[in-house]
Design a protein around this motif. Sequence first.
Motif, PDB file in Angstrom:
ATOM      1  N   LEU A   1       6.562   6.567  -9.223  1.00 51.03           N
ATOM      2  CA  LEU A   1       5.541   5.795  -9.925  1.00 51.03           C
ATOM      3  C   LEU A   1       4.410   6.699 -10.405  1.00 51.03           C
ATOM      4  CD1 LEU A   1       4.497   2.960 -10.726  1.00 51.03           C
ATOM      5  CD2 LEU A   1       3.368   2.879  -8.508  1.00 51.03           C
ATOM      6  N   LEU A   2       3.965   7.609  -9.554  1.00 47.86           N
ATOM      7  CA  LEU A   2       2.886   8.518  -9.936  1.00 47.86           C
ATOM      8  C   LEU A   2       3.333   9.483 -11.039  1.00 47.86           C
ATOM      9  CD1 LEU A   2       1.361   9.281  -6.426  1.00 47.86           C
ATOM     10  CD2 LEU A   2       0.332   7.928  -8.260  1.00 47.86           C
TER      11      LEU A   2
ATOM     12  N   GLU B   1       0.825  -1.208   0.000  1.00 43.26           N
ATOM     13  CA  GLU B   1       0.000   0.000   0.000  1.00 43.26           C
ATOM     14  C   GLU B   1       0.862   1.263   0.000  1.00 43.26           C
ATOM     15  OE1 GLU B   1      -2.562  -0.735   3.345  1.00 43.26           O
ATOM     16  OE2 GLU B   1      -4.069  -1.721   2.073  1.00 43.26           O
ATOM     17  N   LEU B   2       1.971   1.245   0.737  1.00 45.52           N
ATOM     18  CA  LEU B   2       2.870   2.393   0.733  1.00 45.52           C
ATOM     19  C   LEU B   2       3.461   2.632  -0.654  1.00 45.52           C
ATOM     20  CD1 LEU B   2       4.755   1.977   4.127  1.00 45.52           C
ATOM     21  CD2 LEU B   2       3.279   3.881   3.462  1.00 45.52           C
ATOM     22  N   LYS B   3       3.673   1.569  -1.395  1.00 45.23           N
ATOM     23  CA  LYS B   3       4.211   1.675  -2.747  1.00 45.23           C
ATOM     24  C   LYS B   3       3.109   1.926  -3.773  1.00 45.23           C
ATOM     25  CE  LYS B   3       8.624  -0.566  -2.673  1.00 45.23           C
ATOM     26  NZ  LYS B   3       9.336   0.306  -3.563  1.00 45.23           N
ATOM     27  N   ASN B   4       1.874   1.957  -3.325  1.00 49.21           N
ATOM     28  CA  ASN B   4       0.722   2.213  -4.181  1.00 49.21           C
ATOM     29  C   ASN B   4       0.552   1.138  -5.258  1.00 49.21           C
ATOM     30  OD1 ASN B   4      -1.534   3.836  -4.580  1.00 49.21           O
ATOM     31  ND2 ASN B   4      -0.577   4.918  -6.269  1.00 49.21           N
ATOM     32  N   TYR B   5       0.872  -0.110  -4.912  1.00 50.49           N
ATOM     33  CA  TYR B   5       0.668  -1.233  -5.809  1.00 50.49           C
ATOM     34  C   TYR B   5      -0.664  -1.885  -5.480  1.00 50.49           C
ATOM     35  CZ  TYR B   5       5.694  -1.176  -6.976  1.00 50.49           C
ATOM     36  OH  TYR B   5       6.955  -0.839  -7.403  1.00 50.49           O
ATOM     37  N   THR B   6      -1.340  -2.376  -6.503  1.00 50.51           N
ATOM     38  CA  THR B   6      -2.588  -3.098  -6.279  1.00 50.51           C
ATOM     39  C   THR B   6      -2.294  -4.572  -6.047  1.00 50.51           C
ATOM     40  OG1 THR B   6      -2.893  -3.603  -8.622  1.00 50.51           O
ATOM     41  CG2 THR B   6      -3.851  -1.520  -7.809  1.00 50.51           C
ATOM     42  N   GLN B   7      -3.273  -5.253  -5.480  1.00 47.91           N
ATOM     43  CA  GLN B   7      -3.141  -6.702  -5.331  1.00 47.91           C
ATOM     44  C   GLN B   7      -3.033  -7.355  -6.706  1.00 47.91           C
ATOM     45  OE1 GLN B   7      -6.363  -8.275  -2.965  1.00 47.91           O
ATOM     46  NE2 GLN B   7      -5.265  -7.897  -1.056  1.00 47.91           N
ATOM     47  N   GLU B   8      -3.770  -6.833  -7.671  1.00 48.07           N
ATOM     48  CA  GLU B   8      -3.737  -7.380  -9.022  1.00 48.07           C
ATOM     49  C   GLU B   8      -2.332  -7.295  -9.613  1.00 48.07           C
ATOM     50  OE1 GLU B   8      -5.984  -5.107  -7.979  1.00 48.07           O
ATOM     51  OE2 GLU B   8      -7.866  -6.201  -8.072  1.00 48.07           O
TER      52      GLU B   8
ATOM     53  N   LEU C   1      11.756  -8.779  -4.515  1.00 46.15           N
ATOM     54  CA  LEU C   1      12.187  -8.191  -5.791  1.00 46.15           C
ATOM     55  C   LEU C   1      11.123  -7.253  -6.352  1.00 46.15           C
ATOM     56  CD1 LEU C   1      13.838 -11.277  -7.540  1.00 46.15           C
ATOM     57  CD2 LEU C   1      14.994  -9.234  -6.673  1.00 46.15           C
ATOM     58  N   ILE C   2       9.877  -7.687  -6.312  1.00 44.06           N
ATOM     59  CA  ILE C   2       8.774  -6.867  -6.826  1.00 44.06           C
ATOM     60  C   ILE C   2       8.653  -5.568  -6.027  1.00 44.06           C
ATOM     61  CG2 ILE C   2       6.259  -6.749  -7.117  1.00 44.06           C
ATOM     62  CD1 ILE C   2       6.417  -9.880  -7.516  1.00 44.06           C
ATOM     63  N   LEU C   3       8.777  -5.667  -4.715  1.00 40.99           N
ATOM     64  CA  LEU C   3       8.657  -4.492  -3.845  1.00 40.99           C
ATOM     65  C   LEU C   3       9.946  -3.687  -3.785  1.00 40.99           C
ATOM     66  CD1 LEU C   3       6.635  -6.170  -0.958  1.00 40.99           C
ATOM     67  CD2 LEU C   3       5.759  -4.612  -2.714  1.00 40.99           C
TER      68      LEU C   3
ATOM     69  N   ARG D   1      11.821   6.141   1.649  1.00 43.61           N
ATOM     70  CA  ARG D   1      12.118   5.493   0.364  1.00 43.61           C
ATOM     71  C   ARG D   1      10.840   4.997  -0.301  1.00 43.61           C
ATOM     72  NH1 ARG D   1      15.340  -0.014  -0.666  1.00 43.61           N
ATOM     73  NH2 ARG D   1      15.162  -0.001  -2.911  1.00 43.61           N
ATOM     74  N   LEU D   2       9.938   4.429   0.490  1.00 41.05           N
ATOM     75  CA  LEU D   2       8.678   3.943  -0.067  1.00 41.05           C
ATOM     76  C   LEU D   2       7.863   5.088  -0.660  1.00 41.05           C
ATOM     77  CD1 LEU D   2       7.660   1.350   2.672  1.00 41.05           C
ATOM     78  CD2 LEU D   2       8.446   0.854   0.358  1.00 41.05           C
ATOM     79  N   TYR D   3       7.818   6.220   0.038  1.00 42.87           N
ATOM     80  CA  TYR D   3       7.076   7.363  -0.484  1.00 42.87           C
ATOM     81  C   TYR D   3       7.760   7.954  -1.714  1.00 42.87           C
ATOM     82  CZ  TYR D   3       3.508   7.559   3.084  1.00 42.87           C
ATOM     83  OH  TYR D   3       2.430   7.262   3.873  1.00 42.87           O
ATOM     84  N   GLU D   4       9.092   7.972  -1.737  1.00 45.63           N
ATOM     85  CA  GLU D   4       9.807   8.445  -2.919  1.00 45.63           C
ATOM     86  C   GLU D   4       9.515   7.542  -4.109  1.00 45.63           C
ATOM     87  OE1 GLU D   4      13.832   8.590  -1.493  1.00 45.63           O
ATOM     88  OE2 GLU D   4      13.563  10.583  -0.618  1.00 45.63           O
ATOM     89  N   ASP D   5       9.482   6.231  -3.874  1.00 44.96           N
ATOM     90  CA  ASP D   5       9.127   5.288  -4.932  1.00 44.96           C
ATOM     91  C   ASP D   5       7.707   5.540  -5.429  1.00 44.96           C
ATOM     92  OD1 ASP D   5      11.603   4.109  -4.698  1.00 44.96           O
ATOM     93  OD2 ASP D   5      10.875   2.304  -3.666  1.00 44.96           O
ATOM     94  N   LYS D   6       6.812   5.845  -4.498  1.00 48.41           N
ATOM     95  CA  LYS D   6       5.421   6.123  -4.863  1.00 48.41           C
ATOM     96  C   LYS D   6       5.337   7.379  -5.724  1.00 48.41           C
ATOM     97  CE  LYS D   6       0.908   6.352  -2.636  1.00 48.41           C
ATOM     98  NZ  LYS D   6       0.203   6.270  -1.354  1.00 48.41           N
TER      99      LYS D   6
END
Length: 124
Positions: free
Chosen positions: A102-103, A14-21, A54-56, A94-99
């Motif tokens: 991505l945005l 969720e912090l990375k703003n990735y969906t479950q899909e 790896l994905i995260l 770092r997670l927010y910077e990644d987010k």
Amino acid sequence: MQMLIGDKIKSIRELKNYTQEYIADQLGITQAGYSKIEKGKTSLSLDKLEQLALILDLPLENIINFESQKYFNHDSNSEKEQVKNDSGLELVKRLYEDKIILLEKLLGHTDRELKIYKQKYGML
């Protein structure tokens, strides 16, 4: 209270703003199957956990040691707890910077698509 691995993965996702899909697709499983992992209804093999790391884009130990209380609770007075919070804050940063990255990519993609549609329909 110690977080279960599924809760940790969900919080990071969720912090990375990735969906479950998205995560399920990357793992080669269904969204329903991935949801069971987050809920702790399906056990997670070491191989899948390494794939998730790896994905995260995080070291496996950061996922295993992730505790949201450490990252968001600022009531600690001890120096030892402050060191833990500082390293946790770095992870959250770092997670927010990644987010944000991505945005920004998503926004750029959307702008390109909008330009294509404007050209296609003579609005440009």
